[in-house]
Design a protein around this motif. Sequence first.
Motif, PDB file in Angstrom:
ATOM      1  N   UNK A   1      -7.606   2.213  -0.937  1.00  0.00           N
ATOM      2  CA  UNK A   1      -7.317   1.506  -2.140  1.00  0.00           C
ATOM      3  C   UNK A   1      -6.582   0.188  -1.810  1.00  0.00           C
ATOM      4  N   UNK A   2      -6.333  -0.189  -0.526  1.00  0.00           N
ATOM      5  CA  UNK A   2      -6.084  -1.572  -0.191  1.00  0.00           C
ATOM      6  C   UNK A   2      -6.952  -2.673  -0.571  1.00  0.00           C
ATOM      7  N   UNK A   3      -8.313  -2.513  -0.685  1.00  0.00           N
ATOM      8  CA  UNK A   3      -9.172  -3.065  -1.045  1.00  0.00           C
ATOM      9  C   UNK A   3      -8.838  -3.856  -2.432  1.00  0.00           C
ATOM     10  N   UNK A   4      -8.601  -3.035  -3.385  1.00  0.00           N
ATOM     11  CA  UNK A   4      -8.114  -3.615  -4.637  1.00  0.00           C
ATOM     12  C   UNK A   4      -6.694  -3.675  -4.822  1.00  0.00           C
ATOM     13  N   UNK A   5      -5.919  -2.955  -3.946  1.00  0.00           N
ATOM     14  CA  UNK A   5      -4.270  -3.495  -4.137  1.00  0.00           C
ATOM     15  C   UNK A   5      -4.161  -4.682  -3.943  1.00  0.00           C
ATOM     16  N   UNK A   6      -4.740  -5.487  -2.894  1.00  0.00           N
ATOM     17  CA  UNK A   6      -4.713  -6.831  -2.688  1.00  0.00           C
ATOM     18  C   UNK A   6      -4.808  -7.902  -3.619  1.00  0.00           C
TER      19      UNK A   6
END
Length: 691
Positions: A310-315
């Motif tokens: 999820x971190x790849x879009x949360x950024x």
Amino acid sequence: MISTAIRVARVGSAAELAAAVLMILGYPALMLAALVPSVPAFAAAAVVTYVADHYLHRQSSYLINRLSKVRAGLSIRFLIRQLLLILLLARMDLSDNLIFYGAIACFIAFYGLQAPHGAVVTLIRNRRRMPVATRNVDLGARIRIPDAPRFGLLERSAEKMLHLDLFAVVGLLISAQLDSAVAGFIGIGITLVLGSLYVLALLPYIRGTKIPPTAQVILAAVDDWLREYKPQTVLYFSGSKDSAYQVNMWLETMEELDTRPLVLLRERVILQNLAPTKAPVVCVPGGVHLMNMDLSTVRVALYAANVGKNIHLLRVPTMKHVFIGHGDSDKLASVNPFSKVYDEVWTAGRAGRDRYAIADVGVRDDDIVEVGRPQLAPIQTWRGVPDDRIPTVLYAPTWEGWDNDPGNTSLLLAGENIVKKLLKADPPVRVLYKPHPFTGTVSSAAGSAHRKVIALVEKAAAQRATDPRFQADAAVQTKAKADLARIEARIAELTGGVDKGDEAEMTRDGVVDLAKYEELARLRAEWNTAYWNSFGTFEHRVIAGPEPRLYDCFNVSDAMVSDISSVVSDFIASGKPYAVTDSAQLGVEEFKRQNTAVRAAVILSNKATELGELLAAFRTPEADPLAEDRKELKEYLLGPDEPTSIEQFNAAVRDLAVTSETRNIGQERAAASGEPTSPTEAQLSADPTVG
């Protein structure tokens, strides 16, 4: 004993177990036949190994995968069979015969063909592996994606290539039996010619116009489509094959959004197991590719699971991030501390908000929005048991879980007691048993209890079929069965071409036909009606497969027995009586205190002596003491009936999109003026340790 063997061997059925045993025993039989020597015995054993091996591959058996890990993979098994054939020829005093040397030369040359064949297949697959795979995105109009090799040349290519030795093996066995070299050399010739032609047939696909575009061209085409489509709301998902249901449950909701939706996946295996949808789908396995993708028009991102990727879009700061989950229950997963990374957390009703407050995991109350459960729209509200049928009770236990806690599922300690009491109920009821698909995958005891329940239900169904008190309408059943056959044939016809071809072809051609899509939706509804009409309304039933779906079982039931899971929360939407088993023996008050969803339930002990309360609730609804409690709990858990859940969900998306757009405009103005948007940002920009 057979069931134990199936579990130990990690095979899916008795047929798989039999095939595995035959294949394993076939090789010692081949050696014995070669040493005797006996051509008929060798031929018989060879047939068994060929057929059993092929069957296990077609079933994608776990055993086949394990054999390759212990140096007994597909190529080795074929090589052993060929070496044993050479031994057979030697034992028959043919070692000085030309056919003996021909056999050796054939198998060496045949294996020499494996290297170029494998290299070409690998090269083609790598070149046809898309950096981004899509559905319902018209990439074919933007870039040229050539066809995959014809005739299924890439599908199970190693298995197909190796099976070409069959001609040589048959020819050599005939030569050995007839003491004539003619058949052997004919077989050898066919094997080598076909092997060479297989390699030659693949060569054109590694050059020229048959090569797909480069990754840069494909990614540019996807960005071009994104700029044209301008997605506004993204459903983001990452997970294993078994978790595909978590994203599938949100597809219809995405289709009903007022904004332009996009489903963004991270694993190819999820794309392969995605349910049919008319929403655009983009699968981006590479994190770098995702971070370089043009998602500048997206204002709201929805997350169905808490996973690392999820971190790849949360950024991305230009969109607001929302955790929507994949179910509403009192399990710990519903209050995961990871949830505080999102801008908002959307829950079905007030209960979800209170769970976070009680758990105190860092999710602020201001960041929680109640949006209902749009997926529950198909669940029908209960209006009592119709006069023309006996009541139906659904037993839908959850699975045993990963921690071996006996309180996870009622199957272990209460399953048989529940089913026996329901089957003996007077006045009678019909029992539907729909287990969780993971039942028995971790605990052998749970698997055993599951099989005992199936045996009980099937035995009772057979006894009821001979009871003169229960008579089905033969004409209705006959028509329903005919309808089922017609509907299934039409569904097979409509879906026959779906998901055919490799990843590149599916990306090029995987655009939904809306007319077919709508017809399939209508046919599946008709199938459901025909299914329930195809047997008597009194007939006990085990429903172990995906169809009919759980909500369809809800709609034909008058009450349910289950365990702590989202199944209970979903069933509450029907307003029907339900019971939940306190398998951990916490006691009624403590059980209700810990689990919100059971506060309007009949609480069962492991002996299930309280089942009479559940039966009385639908037999005399006016005297049901929990009826009002269920109404209150339904609103507490799932939100109000009006406005509808999809209306609440759309409103939440619109409101957050406005917030996101306001933030972006503020950032643009601040950047244009050269001033920081807040003291905090000014401090951060001045801090050399940040970034």
